[in-house]
Write an enzyme that holds these catalytic residues in place. Structure first.
Site, short mmCIF file in Angstrom:
data_model
loop_
_atom_site.label_atom_id
_atom_site.label_comp_id
_atom_site.label_asym_id
_atom_site.label_seq_id
_atom_site.Cartn_x
_atom_site.Cartn_y
_atom_site.Cartn_z
N CYS A 171 7.85 6.53 -8.86
CA CYS A 171 8.35 6.69 -7.49
C CYS A 171 9.33 5.54 -7.17
O CYS A 171 8.92 4.37 -7.17
CB CYS A 171 7.20 6.70 -6.49
N CYS A 189 8.47 2.48 -4.77
CA CYS A 189 7.13 1.88 -4.70
C CYS A 189 7.00 0.56 -5.45
O CYS A 189 7.43 0.43 -6.60
CB CYS A 189 6.12 2.89 -5.22
N CYS A 217 -10.64 7.83 4.97
CA CYS A 217 -9.47 8.50 4.39
C CYS A 217 -9.20 7.83 3.05
O CYS A 217 -9.35 6.61 2.96
CB CYS A 217 -8.27 8.34 5.32
N ARG A 257 1.96 10.24 12.67
CA ARG A 257 1.79 8.78 12.57
C ARG A 257 3.11 8.06 12.33
O ARG A 257 3.85 8.37 11.40
CB ARG A 257 0.81 8.43 11.44
N CYS A 309 0.84 1.37 -11.78
CA CYS A 309 0.79 2.82 -11.68
C CYS A 309 1.77 3.45 -12.67
O CYS A 309 2.91 3.01 -12.77
CB CYS A 309 1.13 3.26 -10.24
N CYS A 369 -3.82 14.91 5.31
CA CYS A 369 -2.84 13.97 5.87
C CYS A 369 -1.64 14.01 4.95
O CYS A 369 -1.75 13.60 3.78
CB CYS A 369 -3.47 12.58 5.94
N CYS A 374 -8.64 3.65 5.77
CA CYS A 374 -7.92 4.39 4.73
C CYS A 374 -7.80 3.54 3.48
O CYS A 374 -7.28 2.42 3.55
CB CYS A 374 -6.51 4.72 5.19
#
Ligand code: SAM
Ligand code: DTB
Ligand code: SF4
Length: 312
Positions: A58, A61, A129, A261, A54, A189, A98
């Site tokens: 972040c 991550c 999702c 959640r 990616c 979400c 998801c």
């Protein structure tokens, strides 16, 4: 009846975080009972449909190309692989499937393939999702047309702390995508991660942004950082159990009708801590042996926990 507010001040939310623990839990649980069956927990299953490489940075991550986390990149999964995983999730009793992709944003071509995946999930009679990064309003409309139920896009932390954690995009980019998703008529979400070196005030500020949205996110994941070797946050201080539970309780109070959640990080939590989170207002989990790239609590352990708590 519970009042749904969209005008929370930061002082009010900070004051909730500072309440005596028992008072806070009592208030949160009272609101929880007014709006939900307290013995019901929704279960979703995750699948990483595109792993690693990616371009975003972040700091938490495993899938960022900026850090050496030892994760091997993989291509976008085939439709058959997704169908098999979704079928298994259904057999395991998951209500929602998801799918996550390690993208800054999907290309229109890759979105075509995700749309086929969404249709497969819908054909199995499960909620769908996806979490694919930033979306344009046209892309959000296409996902809605395909029958997508939820789009996950986390704020992750406060607007104040954001640039300490991520520099390749800004907080407003997240807000813009959430608006595109909401306008397209897809359920939102959105939540965050605790343990990113944030202060309690940052947690309050993140919840304030979520709670003051014109429409509260339908689902609010609260993740505990899963520390990833090789990332800048590998050795970050962990929030205390009490502080984590406080955040769940405050989320329940400021967003009374949203599903909260108890998300990543449960492998590091005791059963009694998870039980307290359910009491404080958490009413959803990720179920299944894996999250995206890290292990989750084993399914039989979750079944035992639910049985011991009388949760269905
Ligand atoms: N690339 C897309 C994005 O960032 O929106 C979708 C996938 S991304 C992995 C989805 C979410 O997973 C992130 O927003 C973050 O909240 C959560 N996440 C990622 N790594 C995590 C970690 N190590 N611990 C806890 N949550 C994490
Ligand atoms: C969310 O809030 N948490 C999930 C889901 N949305 C996509 C992701 C958790 C990822 C945990 C680290 C990993 O497995 O890579
Ligand atoms: Fe990429 Fe999402 Fe990981 Fe950030 S959280 S590096 S955007 S996969």
């Amino acid at each position: 009846m519970t009042e749904i507010r969209h005008d929370w001040s930061l002082d009010e939310i900070n004051a909730l975080f500072s309440m005596p623990f028992n008072d806070l839990l009592f208030k949160a649980h009272t609101i929880h009972r007014e709006n939900f069956d307290p013995n019901k927990v929704q279960v979703s299953q995750l699948l990483n449909i595109k792993t690693g490489a990616c371009p975003e940075d972040c700091s938490y991550c495993s899938q960022s190309s900026k850090y050496d986390t030892g994760l091997e990149r993989e291509r976008l999964m085939s439709l058959e692989e997704v169908r098999d995983a979704a079928l298994q999730a259904k057999k395991n009793g998951s209500e929602r499937f998801c799918m996550g992709a390690a993208w800054r944003n999907p290309t229109d071509k890759s979105l075509d393939r995700v749309i086929d995946m969404i249709k497969v999930v819908k054909s199995l009679d499960m909620e769908s999702c996806v979490t694919l990064g930033m979306l344009t309003s046209e892309q959000a409309n296409r996902l809605k047309e395909a029958g997508l139920d939820y789009y996950n896009h986390n704020l992750d932390t406060s607007k104040e702390h954001y640039s300490n954690v991520i520099t390749t995009r800004c907080f407003q980019d997240r807000i813009d995508t959430l608006e595109n998703v909401h306008k397209a008529g897809i359920n939102v979400c959105s939540g965050g991660i605790l343990g990113l070196g944030e202060r309690v005030e940052d947690r309050a500020s993140m919840l304030q942004t979520l709670a003051n949205m014109e429409h509260h996110p339908d689902s609010v994941p609260i993740n505990l950082l899963v520390p990833i070797p090789g990332t800048p946050l590998e050795f970050a201080d962990k929030p205390s159990e009490i502080d984590f539970i406080r955040c769940i309780a405050v989320a329940r109070i400021v967003m009374p009708k949203s599903v909260v959640r108890l998300s990543a990080g449960r492998t590091d939590m005791s059963e009694s801590m998870q039980a307290t989170c359910f009491f404080a207002g958490a009413n959803s989990i990720f179920y299944g042996d894996e999250l995206l790239t890290t292990p989750n609590v084993a399914q039989n352990k979750d079944q035992e926990l639910f049985a011991s708590l009388g949760i269905n």
